[in-house]
Design an enzyme around this catalytic site. Sequence first.
Site, mmCIF file in Angstrom:
data_model
loop_
_atom_site.group_PDB
_atom_site.id
_atom_site.type_symbol
_atom_site.label_atom_id
_atom_site.label_comp_id
_atom_site.label_asym_id
_atom_site.label_seq_id
_atom_site.Cartn_x
_atom_site.Cartn_y
_atom_site.Cartn_z
ATOM 1 N N TRP A 1 0.822 -1.224 0.000
ATOM 2 C CA TRP A 1 0.000 0.000 0.000
ATOM 3 C C TRP A 1 0.841 1.254 0.000
ATOM 4 C CZ3 TRP A 1 -4.364 0.000 -2.121
ATOM 5 C CH2 TRP A 1 -5.251 -1.069 -1.975
ATOM 6 N N ASP B 1 -1.520 6.464 6.706
ATOM 7 C CA ASP B 1 -2.638 5.691 6.160
ATOM 8 C C ASP B 1 -2.967 4.626 7.208
ATOM 9 O OD1 ASP B 1 -4.338 3.887 4.942
ATOM 10 O OD2 ASP B 1 -3.110 3.595 3.144
ATOM 11 N N LYS C 1 -12.531 -1.556 6.471
ATOM 12 C CA LYS C 1 -11.734 -2.582 7.126
ATOM 13 C C LYS C 1 -12.177 -2.723 8.580
ATOM 14 C CE LYS C 1 -9.439 -2.390 3.247
ATOM 15 N NZ LYS C 1 -8.186 -1.724 2.985
#
Length: 373
Positions: free
Chosen positions: A102, A185, A209
Amino acid sequence: MKRLWNFSAGPAVLPEAVLSQAAAEMLDWHGSGMSVMEMSHRGPQFMEILQSALEDFRELLNIPESHKVLFMQGGAIGQNAIVPLNLLKGFNSAAFVKSGSWSAKTIKEFARYGRADVVAEAREIKDDSGVRAANTYVPSIAPGSISPGSAYLHYCGNETIDGVEFKHIPDMHSLGAAHVPLVCDASSNILSRPMDVASHGLIYGGAQKNIGPAGLTFVIVREDQLDRALDVCPSAFNYRTVYDNHSMYNTPPTYAIYIAGLVFKWLKDMGGLPVVAELNRKKAQMLYEAIDGSALYVNRVRHADRSLMNVPFQLREEALNAEFLSLAQERGLTQLKGHKSVGGMRASIYNAMPIEGVEALVDFMLTFEKERA
Ligand SMILES: *Cc1c(COP(=O)(O)O)cnc(C)c1O
């Protein structure tokens, strides 16, 4: 009704109590005569839902007054562009920690807006048995490596695909960059444990999530970061504009905010993040112990950096992968297939995954090893 143990990385499992409440309130929210989905976002009923979601989120994370919470859309991938659009005024570079898939994606997107300085990068290394693997640890940042002209330092707190998690946030003082805002993040570990919000300039993530349904993006932004946007930044994505309009510059994802609000209440009822964190630690420990104690399963992430939310593991006999997945499915254990870039398996064990689900998984893994390997 039959519900599976859902180990999906996202969209992910939600607390059953929350889904039941949402079902009960679906046609008529608190005597309003309508579903939350049908309400005006500017009406008093939705305003109450939004307000209490914001307050509970702040309370759970102990967010200081200096930091504002915005509810946006576009997900974390959207923020990969929205962050530079909002923070690059007067700058042409930012610093990045590349710890996995990511963060790599974030860096790639940033390169469209400025110069990405990668100040720490996880290398491909060999594990104990000589197998090479990438993204298996949190790389450390050398003091002095962050250019004083960086708009910010970005890191991904939990690499959802690789299962690598920062247990300590970068200490900007000891890195000699105290004035450089820290950007995180936190898509896949937000609310999994208490977090030092005050040390960050910005924290963002998608909700799907560990918070609620897809479609909602949370942004926690320190007040002094609200006015650094490039002129080309779209109004709907401009933090100052979104903040001044109380996350209602455009129509917010109302139903996703409502469900997120129910999840926040559920977390508060559990006793808040210290209690949640302890439970998460127990769940992860149970699973990692089963992996480490086995001859069939392996997780190659450095122990100190192992994610408590996403646990990737390989079968040393890869020929057994398909059988593992299909027998797991028969047992009601679903979404265990690893990300295609890593292979093998991945069990995501977010807040809403009960400890019984992890027990069922461990039980299955041990049985499978005994019978097949
Ligand atoms: C899932 C995830 C993303 C992507 O989120 P989208 O909502 O699809 O944009 C980005 N970063 C991390 C750490 C993630 O887990």
